[in-house]
Design a protein around this motif. Structure first.
Motif, PDB file in Angstrom:
ATOM      1  N   ALA A   1       0.551  -1.230   0.172  1.00  0.00           N
ATOM      2  CA  ALA A   1      -0.210   0.072  -0.076  1.00  0.00           C
ATOM      3  C   ALA A   1       1.217   0.827  -0.144  1.00  0.00           C
ATOM      4  O   ALA A   1       0.507   2.226  -0.439  1.00  0.00           O
ATOM      5  CB  ALA A   1      -0.467  -0.302   1.602  1.00  0.00           C
ATOM      6  N   LEU A   2       2.133   0.879   0.534  1.00  0.00           N
ATOM      7  CA  LEU A   2       2.931   2.296   0.130  1.00  0.00           C
ATOM      8  C   LEU A   2       3.913   2.941  -0.720  1.00  0.00           C
ATOM      9  O   LEU A   2       3.556   4.119  -0.401  1.00  0.00           O
ATOM     10  CB  LEU A   2       4.218   2.171   1.887  1.00  0.00           C
ATOM     11  N   ASP A   3       4.227   1.248  -1.052  1.00  0.00           N
ATOM     12  CA  ASP A   3       5.063   2.166  -2.180  1.00  0.00           C
ATOM     13  C   ASP A   3       3.982   3.124  -3.729  1.00  0.00           C
ATOM     14  O   ASP A   3       4.785   4.029  -4.339  1.00  0.00           O
ATOM     15  CB  ASP A   3       5.647   0.499  -2.625  1.00  0.00           C
ATOM     16  N   PRO A   4       3.372   2.887  -3.779  1.00  0.00           N
ATOM     17  CA  PRO A   4       2.607   3.241  -4.914  1.00  0.00           C
ATOM     18  C   PRO A   4       2.109   5.040  -4.814  1.00  0.00           C
ATOM     19  O   PRO A   4       2.271   5.869  -5.164  1.00  0.00           O
ATOM     20  CB  PRO A   4       1.117   2.576  -5.154  1.00  0.00           C
ATOM     21  N   ILE A   5       1.978   4.657  -3.534  1.00  0.00           N
ATOM     22  CA  ILE A   5       1.647   6.722  -2.288  1.00  0.00           C
ATOM     23  C   ILE A   5       3.576   7.303  -2.451  1.00  0.00           C
ATOM     24  O   ILE A   5       3.454   8.095  -3.331  1.00  0.00           O
ATOM     25  CB  ILE A   5       1.403   6.317  -1.321  1.00  0.00           C
ATOM     26  N   LEU A   6       4.389   6.263  -2.398  1.00  0.00           N
ATOM     27  CA  LEU A   6       5.759   6.993  -2.187  1.00  0.00           C
ATOM     28  C   LEU A   6       6.246   7.484  -3.422  1.00  0.00           C
ATOM     29  O   LEU A   6       6.537   8.349  -3.938  1.00  0.00           O
ATOM     30  CB  LEU A   6       6.819   5.877  -1.993  1.00  0.00           C
ATOM     31  N   GLN A   7       4.933   6.516  -4.422  1.00  0.00           N
ATOM     32  CA  GLN A   7       6.220   6.690  -6.407  1.00  0.00           C
ATOM     33  C   GLN A   7       5.273   7.662  -6.641  1.00  0.00           C
ATOM     34  O   GLN A   7       5.776   8.431  -7.516  1.00  0.00           O
ATOM     35  CB  GLN A   7       5.509   5.215  -7.115  1.00  0.00           C
ATOM     36  N   ALA A   8       4.037   8.154  -6.316  1.00  0.00           N
ATOM     37  CA  ALA A   8       3.282   9.030  -7.146  1.00  0.00           C
ATOM     38  C   ALA A   8       3.461  10.059  -6.240  1.00  0.00           C
ATOM     39  O   ALA A   8       3.574  11.081  -7.060  1.00  0.00           O
ATOM     40  CB  ALA A   8       1.701   8.624  -6.791  1.00  0.00           C
ATOM     41  N   THR A   9       4.555  10.120  -5.315  1.00  0.00           N
ATOM     42  CA  THR A   9       4.297  11.539  -5.078  1.00  0.00           C
ATOM     43  C   THR A   9       5.952  11.928  -4.898  1.00  0.00           C
ATOM     44  O   THR A   9       6.341  12.849  -5.121  1.00  0.00           O
ATOM     45  CB  THR A   9       4.232  11.775  -3.234  1.00  0.00           C
ATOM     46  N   GLY A  10       6.780  11.108  -5.577  1.00  0.00           N
ATOM     47  CA  GLY A  10       7.681  11.384  -5.841  1.00  0.00           C
ATOM     48  C   GLY A  10       9.329  10.750  -4.958  1.00  0.00           C
ATOM     49  O   GLY A  10       9.671  11.404  -4.596  1.00  0.00           O
ATOM     50  N   CYS A  11       8.182   9.813  -3.689  1.00  0.00           N
ATOM     51  CA  CYS A  11       9.502  10.037  -2.682  1.00  0.00           C
ATOM     52  C   CYS A  11      10.364   9.031  -2.453  1.00  0.00           C
ATOM     53  O   CYS A  11      10.579   8.682  -2.456  1.00  0.00           O
ATOM     54  CB  CYS A  11       8.510  10.217  -1.191  1.00  0.00           C
ATOM     55  N   LEU A  12       9.438   7.291  -3.648  1.00  0.00           N
ATOM     56  CA  LEU A  12      10.265   6.582  -3.425  1.00  0.00           C
ATOM     57  C   LEU A  12      11.936   5.906  -3.358  1.00  0.00           C
ATOM     58  O   LEU A  12      12.472   6.038  -2.660  1.00  0.00           O
ATOM     59  CB  LEU A  12       9.396   5.966  -3.972  1.00  0.00           C
ATOM     60  N   PRO A  13      11.967   7.218  -4.577  1.00  0.00           N
ATOM     61  CA  PRO A  13      13.530   6.970  -4.744  1.00  0.00           C
ATOM     62  C   PRO A  13      14.914   7.635  -4.414  1.00  0.00           C
ATOM     63  O   PRO A  13      15.903   7.681  -3.810  1.00  0.00           O
ATOM     64  CB  PRO A  13      13.508   7.906  -6.593  1.00  0.00           C
ATOM     65  N   TYR A  14      13.861   8.139  -3.582  1.00  0.00           N
ATOM     66  CA  TYR A  14      15.287   9.051  -1.839  1.00  0.00           C
ATOM     67  C   TYR A  14      15.119   8.079  -0.868  1.00  0.00           C
ATOM     68  O   TYR A  14      16.249   7.918   0.143  1.00  0.00           O
ATOM     69  CB  TYR A  14      14.126   9.937  -1.956  1.00  0.00           C
ATOM     70  N   LEU A  15      14.054   6.652  -0.670  1.00  0.00           N
ATOM     71  CA  LEU A  15      14.061   5.618   0.234  1.00  0.00           C
ATOM     72  C   LEU A  15      15.180   4.353  -0.004  1.00  0.00           C
ATOM     73  O   LEU A  15      14.705   3.650   1.275  1.00  0.00           O
ATOM     74  CB  LEU A  15      12.697   5.878   0.734  1.00  0.00           C
ATOM     75  N   ILE A  16      15.155   4.527  -1.144  1.00  0.00           N
ATOM     76  CA  ILE A  16      15.456   3.230  -1.480  1.00  0.00           C
ATOM     77  C   ILE A  16      17.146   2.849  -1.695  1.00  0.00           C
ATOM     78  O   ILE A  16      17.651   3.848  -1.903  1.00  0.00           O
ATOM     79  CB  ILE A  16      14.919   2.075  -2.599  1.00  0.00           C
TER      80      ILE A  16
END
Length: 332
Positions: free
Chosen positions: A317-332
């Motif tokens: 559930a979290l990754d789609p939110i992080l991906q859509a908001t642009g946060c994900l690349p900074y957390l992995i």
């Protein structure tokens, strides 16, 4: 822990002190608020490992410093009412906002307080009076000057300068705009009760509301933000946490524009600079360079945030939110 109250050494002008005090009030944990001043300094020094507030002293004479570890420790001891939504995605987003507030939200607070003459005069006066209650006359003037002379040169530590002024102030105004809209439908950021993120965000904005320049801005056009700040000074659970579906329309822009657009790029650039041994770093924020001294603590806290993300067993559930908001690349 016994029946004796906890002792919280802090100051009204310290956002991290006010943050912990708000948490203690919410949990109804018996405590005594002790202003760190000339009278309490000897006791403070007995327990403090660093000359920093807040300092929390337990009945067994153990102590903790740093607002985030303090709250996380207390949350294990006093889990109800929880400041973490049961939904793992929302719990992480709340922790992400807490990190944003502590590490980036502090920049507007410190910038406004010491960049402008009226704010610096107000801040120096209030700090001086809190340090030496009852002081007046020439002694007060000297202490005010000493406080100001100590704090103004520290603007560079948060990246505040004439060159970055518009970026920092723009972030503050954008934060207010986004929160004003988001809080139109709920008393707290994640719904009917305060979450971890509320405590971090509120503390910085509370301090801004007490300073002349940003306080006037807030009073002119942000009544919902001010109402939320007032609630957070002594918060109560008024309902349940919401689901992402209802939070998304107005929380997504905050995550996209402030957290992913400003904070995470800055935090990542700082961590890279530290790893490279650079004393200073620069990155593009909003189409202009933002330069500041490299900070060790910020890099450490980013590592903690990334570790929190990596330990999650379920990120569906979290990754789609992080991906859509642009946060994900900074957390992995």
């Amino acid at each position: 822990m016994g029946d004796a109250p906890l002792r919280l050494f802090g100051n009204e002008l310290s956002p991290y002190s006010v943050k912990v005090r708000s948490y203690l009030r919410y949990k109804r944990i018996p405590h005594v608020w002790i202003v760190r001043d000339a009278v309490s300094q000897e006791e403070f020094a007995k327990y403090a490992k660093l000359p920093l507030i807040p300092l929390l002293v337990f009945p067994d004479d153990t102590s903790l410093q740093d607002s985030t570890p303090i709250i996380e420790h207390l949350e294990r001891l006093h889990p109800e009412p929880s400041i973490h939504p049961d939904d793992l995605a929302l719990a992480f987003l709340s922790a992400l906002l807490e990190e944003y507030a502590d590490e980036w939200g502090n920049k507007p607070m410190f910038h406004y307080r010491w960049f402008y003459d009226a704010d610096a005069a107000s801040g120096a006066d209030r700090i001086a009076r809190s340090m030496q209650p009852g002081i007046d006359g020439e002694a007060l003037e000297q202490l005010r000057a000493a406080v100001r002379d100590r704090m103004v040169p520290r603007l560079g530590f948060v990246g505040s300068s004439p060159a970055t002024k518009d970026q920092i102030e723009g972030s503050f105004l954008r934060q207010l705009d986004l929160l004003e809209e988001h809080l139109a439908a709920r008393p707290f950021v994640f719904g009917g009760r305060p979450a971890f993120g509320d405590f971090g965000l509120f503390a910085q904005l509370y301090e801004l509301s007490t300073d002349p320049t940003p306080g006037a801005v807030m009073r002119r056009g942000y009544p919902r933000v001010l109402g939320w700040i007032e609630r957070m000074l002594d918060p109560r659970a008024e309902g349940a946490f919401e689901a992402w579906k209802t939070l998304a329309p107005t929380l997504t822009p905050f995550l996209r524009d402030e957290v992913a657009g400003i904070f995470l790029p800055w935090s990542t650039a700082n961590a890279r600079a530290l790893a490279a041994g650079a004393k200073e770093f620069s990155l593009d924020l909003g189409g202009r360079p933002f330069t500041q001294e490299t900070q060790k603590y910020h890099a450490k806290s980013l590592g903690v945030l990334r570790g929190r993300y990596a330990r999650l067993d379920d990120r569906l559930a979290l990754d789609p939110i992080l991906q859509a908001t642009g946060c994900l690349p900074y957390l992995i």
